[in-house]
Each structure stands twice: as structure tokens, then as C-alpha cells.
Design an enzyme around this catalytic site. Sequence first.
Site, mmCIF file in Angstrom:
data_model
loop_
_atom_site.group_PDB
_atom_site.id
_atom_site.type_symbol
_atom_site.label_atom_id
_atom_site.label_comp_id
_atom_site.label_asym_id
_atom_site.label_seq_id
_atom_site.Cartn_x
_atom_site.Cartn_y
_atom_site.Cartn_z
ATOM 1 N N ASP A 254 114.470 23.125 27.887
ATOM 2 C CA ASP A 254 115.820 23.310 27.352
ATOM 3 C C ASP A 254 116.623 23.967 28.450
ATOM 4 O OD1 ASP A 254 115.226 22.411 24.213
ATOM 5 O OD2 ASP A 254 113.909 24.084 24.886
ATOM 6 N N ARG B 296 116.741 28.138 30.823
ATOM 7 C CA ARG B 296 115.287 28.580 30.817
ATOM 8 C C ARG B 296 114.828 28.876 32.497
ATOM 9 N NH1 ARG B 296 115.294 29.336 25.612
ATOM 10 N NH2 ARG B 296 115.160 27.316 24.160
ATOM 11 N N ARG C 79 126.920 25.882 22.842
ATOM 12 C CA ARG C 79 126.246 24.867 23.333
ATOM 13 C C ARG C 79 126.857 23.530 23.216
ATOM 14 N NH1 ARG C 79 121.006 25.398 19.868
ATOM 15 N NH2 ARG C 79 120.126 23.943 21.282
ATOM 16 N N LYS D 128 121.036 15.933 21.614
ATOM 17 C CA LYS D 128 120.730 16.573 20.484
ATOM 18 C C LYS D 128 122.012 17.020 19.793
ATOM 19 C CE LYS D 128 119.323 20.391 22.816
ATOM 20 N NZ LYS D 128 118.185 21.231 23.540
ATOM 21 N N HIS D 129 122.012 17.121 18.460
ATOM 22 C CA HIS D 129 120.869 17.012 17.735
ATOM 23 C C HIS D 129 121.297 16.018 16.530
ATOM 24 C CE1 HIS D 129 120.651 21.283 19.195
ATOM 25 N NE2 HIS D 129 119.318 20.894 19.129
ATOM 26 N N HIS E 112 116.684 27.190 12.617
ATOM 27 C CA HIS E 112 115.229 27.682 12.884
ATOM 28 C C HIS E 112 114.864 28.474 11.730
ATOM 29 C CE1 HIS E 112 117.120 26.983 16.801
ATOM 30 N NE2 HIS E 112 115.977 27.058 17.397
ATOM 31 N N ASP F 52 113.000 17.877 16.604
ATOM 32 C CA ASP F 52 113.127 18.993 17.229
ATOM 33 C C ASP F 52 111.941 19.686 16.855
ATOM 34 O OD1 ASP F 52 114.296 21.471 18.129
ATOM 35 O OD2 ASP F 52 116.361 21.263 16.973
#
Length: 591
Positions: free
Chosen positions: A128, A136, A197, A232-233, A245, A319
Site C-alpha cells: 500500500d 510503506r 488518504r 479503492k474502496h 478495520h 480489502d
Amino acid sequence: MAKKLRSRRTTATLSAVAVAAAALTAAGTADEHRTPRVQDMTLEEKVGQLFVTYAYGASADAPHPKNREEFGVDTPAEVVSKYHLGGIIHFTWTDSLDNPRQVAELSNGLQRAATSSGARVPLLIGTDQEQGQVTRLPEPATRFPGNMALGAGRSPADAERAAAITGQEMRAMGLNQDFAPSGDVNVNPANPVIGVRSFSSDPQLAARLTAAQVHGYEDSAPPGATVSAAVKHFPGHGDTNQDSHTSLPVIEHDRQQWEQLDAPPFREAIKAGTDAVMSAHIVVPKLDASAGEPSTLSPKVLTGMLRDELGFRGVVFTDSLKMEGVRRKHPDAEIPVLALQAGADVLLMPNDLRTAIDGVIGAVRSGRLSEQRIDESVQRILALKSGRGVLANPFVDVSAVDRIVGAPEHLTAAQRITDRTTTLLRNDDHALPWTHRPASVLVTGAGDEAVGALADRVKARGPRTQPLATGLRPTQQQIAQAADAAGRADVTVVLTNAAWQADNSAQRDLVNALRRTGKPVVAVAVRDPYDAGCAEAPAWLATYSDQPVAMESLAKVLFGEISPAGELPVPVPDPSRPGQDRYPFGHGLGW
């Protein structure tokens, strides 16, 4: 758009990327004359292609205790070969991302394991790398400030260039799949999981920049030097105040609202040719009247809306299947079966890989899933791998990594792009820029790295500078210490990070304590710009990012080296006047 981008890339970068795309290392070679065929695979091999998960360790052949604990084998290579995996996803917590050369060597080792076992199909290897808040890859990989900063910059060309650089550096390290960009439209300021994001709360701006990034990832170089985008999403995670999450969010958009607010970025991404779309673990009851199923498990959403209505023919990723949003109603063996029935192709990070694979195989053997249905997804996955050049050449030239990752021209481009994103929201009495250079500056607030990075950049411009990080939730002692230091400084810069959230209210107390010193205070929201609506300061800026590249742009603005050029990509609400904005969409001051 893509053609213009290619014309701007330097010859040096082109040749370096071409070397990385063409080279085969001594670690292994691909059989270019053998194209994997679905009809040649066993059921187990086909089902394995549907799964992408992680493995632990920095080397493909080095044992890691977590692999034995979770997968029953010792090394990442053994995880790949035992389960016939279609792909691997990397995280820092899997000890997979140490430095670019190590990542490239790991990629080659994983591809060697895949191409020498089972159906011998090369892997999708991804992460990601959204940039900004979700970054990352290890330095010296080029860092960008993230989507909302690009939204403030308003430039599709900049968004495309950022994605192109990110994708080319990823491919040099052997990664061929980026789970980005986020096409979610952040219409809910209380959203705890999307926020910066997202490019914007404006669907059309978000759509333009989403499509631009798809082009950047996929069209900026030959297929063997680019990565697949996964937008996404779906159908849109922007209007929720819950995190999928840890919970199962419910979004109450009706069909008209979805068409106007959520759908545009996905429509434009599909037109731009995105290789993949990722589903959301959210319930949208007015779009799907089923009994509270998340969109990941909804045939109405994944097949009816995404495939039939929007015409998407690429690969649908779920996901993470570890997330609470998809695990709340069903056992782990059932979740992948329901996702495939809904229309998903790739099953990402199941909670228990063996259980998930056995669940799918069992469903085929019992007749709940047809083998033809499995074949359809495998065909799409193979087509993606083929189109991105993964089947023909899965390996990378490790010796080329240092020439591509963090290349000087990439870092220069990143700084120039970021310089166009800093947004000045308030500037009472012309507090900025610092036309008369202060002799001493206190840099305080949230984020050890951000405070340190900004302090270094202020100090490099002459003033005596004291960094004093106080964290997300400063104690009363830390607030008093910062106020005392501010009283001795000519000016204080305080960084806030999601200070609008109730749990972070102490950051607001810090800003207020600094103001009470009577010394000049400049407040900077280094994440959501919403902080500027919940605390008073004579000068407020938004960087949307705490990355060092954003702190350099901020320093340039403070000292008047550049004018703040960003415009708010979201409105900033006024908590004291419900339903009204403190700073409207598009607001941005300059000089």
C-alpha cells in the site's frame, strides 16, 4: 496526459527503468516461451492464484518463526510454494521492507519460488504505497505528501507524475502491484480511516486526480517498468465515522447520492484503464437491501454495480479479510466463498490462509462454487500479470536499484510538487512570511520526526531553533514545558495532527497555552486541515502531511521563499456553528 508525462522524463531515468525491466539476474530466469494456461492447472493451483497474503522475513529463504506459527512452514519461499500463492503483500511489520536492494532481492527470491513450483506462475508482489499517511517503502524511496496534498495542489499532471515516480521505483524493487490510489471522496470530516488518504471532498476533483494517478502508475513507461493500480474502496468509503478495520461501517447514501458523490472517481478510473479495483468492508443498505452484508460480500455491489453498470472488466480485490468489517457475520472458511460468489477475484490476507483455501476448494467440490467460476478469476489474474509484463519477466536487476530508487530527478520532482500544496488558511496582521528573520524559533507539537525535520530546516536558515515534540496527547507537564520554552523564543511553530479528534483534545490545549504566552504562534495542521477549525491561532497553515518533503515546503513558506499555493480540497467545519464552515472549500491565502 501519459504522453506528456513520458516526454518530461529524463533520458537517464528512461534508460535506468529500461535496464531494470529487461534484466534477468543470476538468481533466476523466466521461461518466456511458456505461458501459463488455466487448463493446465490443478484445482489447488488455481485456488492458490486467488490468494494474496504476506509472509515474514527480509529474505525469501531465511526462516522466520512467525511463518511456522501462521503458515506451518519456515520461509517466505515455502509459503509461496506450499499454497501456490497468486501474490504477496509487504508490510513493515512482516520484516519485509528494510532497504530497496533487500526488497529487490526478496522479490527475486519469491519469484524464483513461484516459478519453480506448482503451476510456475509469477507472483503479484505489492504493498500500500499510497504516499503521505500510508507510506510503506523504505528510504531512499521518493516520498510524496499524499492524496489530500495533491488535492490542494489541484494539478492532474502533478498527481500523475507522483504516481509515475512511485510506480517506477516500486517496479525497480520487484513490486508490480500498488494498492493505490484511494478514490474515496472524503465528504465526512469525522472519517477516522480515510481523511487525508482522499484527494478531496469534491467528487469531480477526486475523479480527475484518481484517473491521473492510474495513468501515472500504469502508462508512464513500458508495461515491464510500471505497476498495476488498484483503486479503492468500492463503492466508496468516504462518508463514515467508523473504521472498517475494527467495525462494520454503515453508509446511508441512496442511489442518487452514490452517483453524485461516490461513483465519479471509480468511473474515471475505469475509463483510465485501471487494472484493479478494491472493495470496501462497508454496508450501504440503500444500494443493497441484503441482510447487512458488507460490499465485499455483495453480488449487487461487486457484480451488479461494478461490473454490469460501470463496465469494469479487470481484477476485483477484496480489502484485507482480516478486518473486522468483513469477519463480523461469517466464519473464516465462509468469507472467501461469499466474496467469490459476490464477484471478487483476489482474496487478500485471509485471517487463516489454510482455512480460507480449504473453504474455497470445499465449496467447489460440493458444487456451491463451479470450477468455471474459479477459472474466470484466474483468467483475469493471468491477464493482469501478462499485461503488466510480470509473466514474461518477473525478475529485476538488483544492480539497477540504486540508480532508480530515490534518483535525484525524482527527489527534485517530489519537492517541486509538494511546494505547490502548502495552504495558508489564516494570517492575521501579516504574521507570515517572516520578512524579519526571527533570532530564535521553538518548533513543538505532534510527531517526533515532523518536529525534528521542520526544526532542522528552520535552523538551516539561520535562527536558533529548539525542537520540542509533545506527541498526540501532550500531558499538562509537557504543555507547561512548551509554554515556558515559547516564552523565551521569538516565535513558535506548533504542529497539530488530528487535533480535531476528541482523543487528541490536549493538542488544542497546547495551542491555547502557547497563545497565552503573548508571543507569535504559527499553527500547522500536518494531517487533516480540520484542526484549523477547532483551535485559535493568528496564523494557520495546512500541509496535509508530516513527511520531510512537506516540512521543507513549509519552511520555504515560513521564510517567504515561496508563496503558499495550495487551496483547501475539503471545507473545514466550524465546531461552534454546526453546519457552517470556518474555511470553505477552495480557500487559500497567499502573498
